[in-house]
Design a protein around this motif. Structure first.
Motif, PDB file in Angstrom:
ATOM      1  N   ALA A  41      35.575  17.220 -21.248  1.00  0.00           N
ATOM      2  CA  ALA A  41      36.099  16.613 -22.471  1.00  0.00           C
ATOM      3  C   ALA A  41      37.426  17.259 -22.825  1.00  0.00           C
ATOM      4  O   ALA A  41      37.715  18.383 -22.413  1.00  0.00           O
ATOM      5  N   GLY A  42      38.214  16.540 -23.568  1.00  0.00           N
ATOM      6  CA  GLY A  42      39.488  17.085 -24.010  1.00  0.00           C
ATOM      7  C   GLY A  42      40.228  16.107 -24.889  1.00  0.00           C
ATOM      8  O   GLY A  42      39.785  14.981 -25.113  1.00  0.00           O
ATOM      9  N   SER A  43      41.367  16.551 -25.383  1.00  0.00           N
ATOM     10  CA  SER A  43      42.232  15.681 -26.172  1.00  0.00           C
ATOM     11  C   SER A  43      43.648  16.224 -26.121  1.00  0.00           C
ATOM     12  O   SER A  43      43.860  17.413 -25.884  1.00  0.00           O
ATOM     13  N   GLU A  44      44.600  15.322 -26.308  1.00  0.00           N
ATOM     14  CA  GLU A  44      46.002  15.733 -26.338  1.00  0.00           C
ATOM     15  C   GLU A  44      46.829  14.682 -27.050  1.00  0.00           C
ATOM     16  O   GLU A  44      46.435  13.515 -27.152  1.00  0.00           O
ATOM     17  N   TRP A  45      47.974  15.106 -27.550  1.00  0.00           N
ATOM     18  CA  TRP A  45      48.912  14.206 -28.198  1.00  0.00           C
ATOM     19  C   TRP A  45      49.764  13.533 -27.136  1.00  0.00           C
ATOM     20  O   TRP A  45      50.171  14.164 -26.166  1.00  0.00           O
ATOM     21  N   VAL A  46      50.016  12.225 -27.306  1.00  0.00           N
ATOM     22  CA  VAL A  46      50.873  11.470 -26.402  1.00  0.00           C
ATOM     23  C   VAL A  46      51.887  10.670 -27.213  1.00  0.00           C
ATOM     24  O   VAL A  46      51.707  10.434 -28.400  1.00  0.00           O
ATOM     25  N   ASP A  47      52.946  10.258 -26.541  1.00  0.00           N
ATOM     26  CA  ASP A  47      53.972   9.439 -27.160  1.00  0.00           C
ATOM     27  C   ASP A  47      53.626   7.972 -26.922  1.00  0.00           C
ATOM     28  O   ASP A  47      53.635   7.506 -25.792  1.00  0.00           O
ATOM     29  N   ASP A  48      53.287   7.257 -27.979  1.00  0.00           N
ATOM     30  CA  ASP A  48      52.922   5.848 -27.887  1.00  0.00           C
ATOM     31  C   ASP A  48      53.969   4.999 -28.612  1.00  0.00           C
ATOM     32  O   ASP A  48      53.648   4.056 -29.323  1.00  0.00           O
ATOM     33  N   SER A 122      35.972  12.057 -22.773  1.00  0.00           N
ATOM     34  CA  SER A 122      34.778  12.824 -22.401  1.00  0.00           C
ATOM     35  C   SER A 122      34.047  12.059 -21.304  1.00  0.00           C
ATOM     36  O   SER A 122      34.105  10.828 -21.244  1.00  0.00           O
ATOM     37  N   ALA A 123      33.395  12.798 -20.448  1.00  0.00           N
ATOM     38  CA  ALA A 123      32.642  12.201 -19.340  1.00  0.00           C
ATOM     39  C   ALA A 123      31.671  13.228 -18.792  1.00  0.00           C
ATOM     40  O   ALA A 123      31.874  14.433 -18.947  1.00  0.00           O
ATOM     41  N   ASP A 124      30.628  12.732 -18.173  1.00  0.00           N
ATOM     42  CA  ASP A 124      29.686  13.592 -17.465  1.00  0.00           C
ATOM     43  C   ASP A 124      30.026  13.525 -15.978  1.00  0.00           C
ATOM     44  O   ASP A 124      30.419  12.479 -15.463  1.00  0.00           O
ATOM     45  N   ILE A 125      29.862  14.663 -15.300  1.00  0.00           N
ATOM     46  CA  ILE A 125      30.213  14.755 -13.883  1.00  0.00           C
ATOM     47  C   ILE A 125      28.926  14.842 -13.074  1.00  0.00           C
ATOM     48  O   ILE A 125      28.063  15.677 -13.341  1.00  0.00           O
ATOM     49  N   LEU A 126      28.824  13.977 -12.075  1.00  0.00           N
ATOM     50  CA  LEU A 126      27.647  13.968 -11.208  1.00  0.00           C
ATOM     51  C   LEU A 126      27.741  15.087 -10.175  1.00  0.00           C
ATOM     52  O   LEU A 126      28.835  15.445  -9.729  1.00  0.00           O
ATOM     53  N   ALA A 127      26.590  15.601  -9.785  1.00  0.00           N
ATOM     54  CA  ALA A 127      26.534  16.615  -8.734  1.00  0.00           C
ATOM     55  C   ALA A 127      26.862  15.968  -7.396  1.00  0.00           C
ATOM     56  O   ALA A 127      26.693  14.762  -7.207  1.00  0.00           O
ATOM     57  N   ASP A 128      27.350  16.780  -6.454  1.00  0.00           N
ATOM     58  CA  ASP A 128      27.613  16.279  -5.106  1.00  0.00           C
ATOM     59  C   ASP A 128      26.302  15.835  -4.484  1.00  0.00           C
ATOM     60  O   ASP A 128      25.262  16.466  -4.671  1.00  0.00           O
ATOM     61  N   LEU A 129      26.370  14.754  -3.724  1.00  0.00           N
ATOM     62  CA  LEU A 129      25.172  14.287  -3.041  1.00  0.00           C
ATOM     63  C   LEU A 129      24.856  15.230  -1.885  1.00  0.00           C
ATOM     64  O   LEU A 129      25.751  15.592  -1.119  1.00  0.00           O
ATOM     65  N   PRO A 130      23.602  15.650  -1.747  1.00  0.00           N
ATOM     66  CA  PRO A 130      23.256  16.534  -0.634  1.00  0.00           C
ATOM     67  C   PRO A 130      23.379  15.790   0.691  1.00  0.00           C
ATOM     68  O   PRO A 130      23.022  14.624   0.789  1.00  0.00           O
ATOM     69  N   ARG A 131      23.920  16.468   1.683  1.00  0.00           N
ATOM     70  CA  ARG A 131      24.092  15.868   2.999  1.00  0.00           C
ATOM     71  C   ARG A 131      22.748  15.860   3.716  1.00  0.00           C
ATOM     72  O   ARG A 131      21.976  16.808   3.632  1.00  0.00           O
ATOM     73  N   SER A 132      22.500  14.803   4.434  1.00  0.00           N
ATOM     74  CA  SER A 132      21.234  14.646   5.139  1.00  0.00           C
ATOM     75  C   SER A 132      21.107  15.734   6.209  1.00  0.00           C
ATOM     76  O   SER A 132      22.043  16.024   6.939  1.00  0.00           O
TER      77      SER A 132
END
Length: 145
Positions: A41-48, A122-132
């Motif tokens: 998550a985060g936030s910042e000012w931008v020029d719009d 904001s976002a949730d991050i998925l774990a890496d998929l385990p390699r077979s």
């Protein structure tokens, strides 16, 4: 007469805030919790800021304006990782600071308007998929001893 005028002012302020407030760029309605490794998550000012399509003083008040900097969700979600690993995404732009900065539009006679906007993500991050553990027959044939 006093209470009537204060009610009108309150309604006008409320309408102004609602009309110029937050804009959601991305909002995932489905909330996924399985396999989530972390949160970003985060936030910042931008020029719009924007400029009139026809930049002629005074006439520019009546013409449409175009954005000078395109605000999109991709650069902010990329900070969280690969887009294939990001779920439960939310990116919004708050343009409330543009109201007092709208004075720049009056000073430039409608040609240009400075708009400092606040982008939050904001976002949730998925774990890496385990390699077979077992390799397929094709992968085994491609390996050299």
């Amino acid at each position: 007469m006093q209470p009537f005028s204060s009610k009108v002012i309150a309604y006008l302020l409320s309408a102004t805030l609602l009309l110029s407030g937050c804009t959601s760029l991305v909002h995932d309605d489905v909330k996924r919790t399985a396999g989530v490794e972390g949160h970003c998550a985060g936030s910042e000012w931008v020029d719009d800021s924007s400029i009139a399509v026809l930049p002629v003083p005074v006439v520019a008040f009546l013409t449409p304006h175009v954005d000078l900097h395109q605000v999109s969700s991709e650069p902010y979600l990329n900070r969280c990782g690969a887009l294939t690993r990001v779920v439960n995404r939310e990116v919004s732009v708050n343009r409330l600071a543009c109201m007092p900065a709208g004075l720049t539009r009056i000073i430039t006679l409608g040609v240009w308007q400075w708009c400092p906007a606040r982008v939050t993500w904001s976002a949730d991050i998925l774990a890496d998929l385990p390699r077979s553990a077992s390799l397929s027959a094709e992968d085994r044939s491609n390996q050299q001893p």
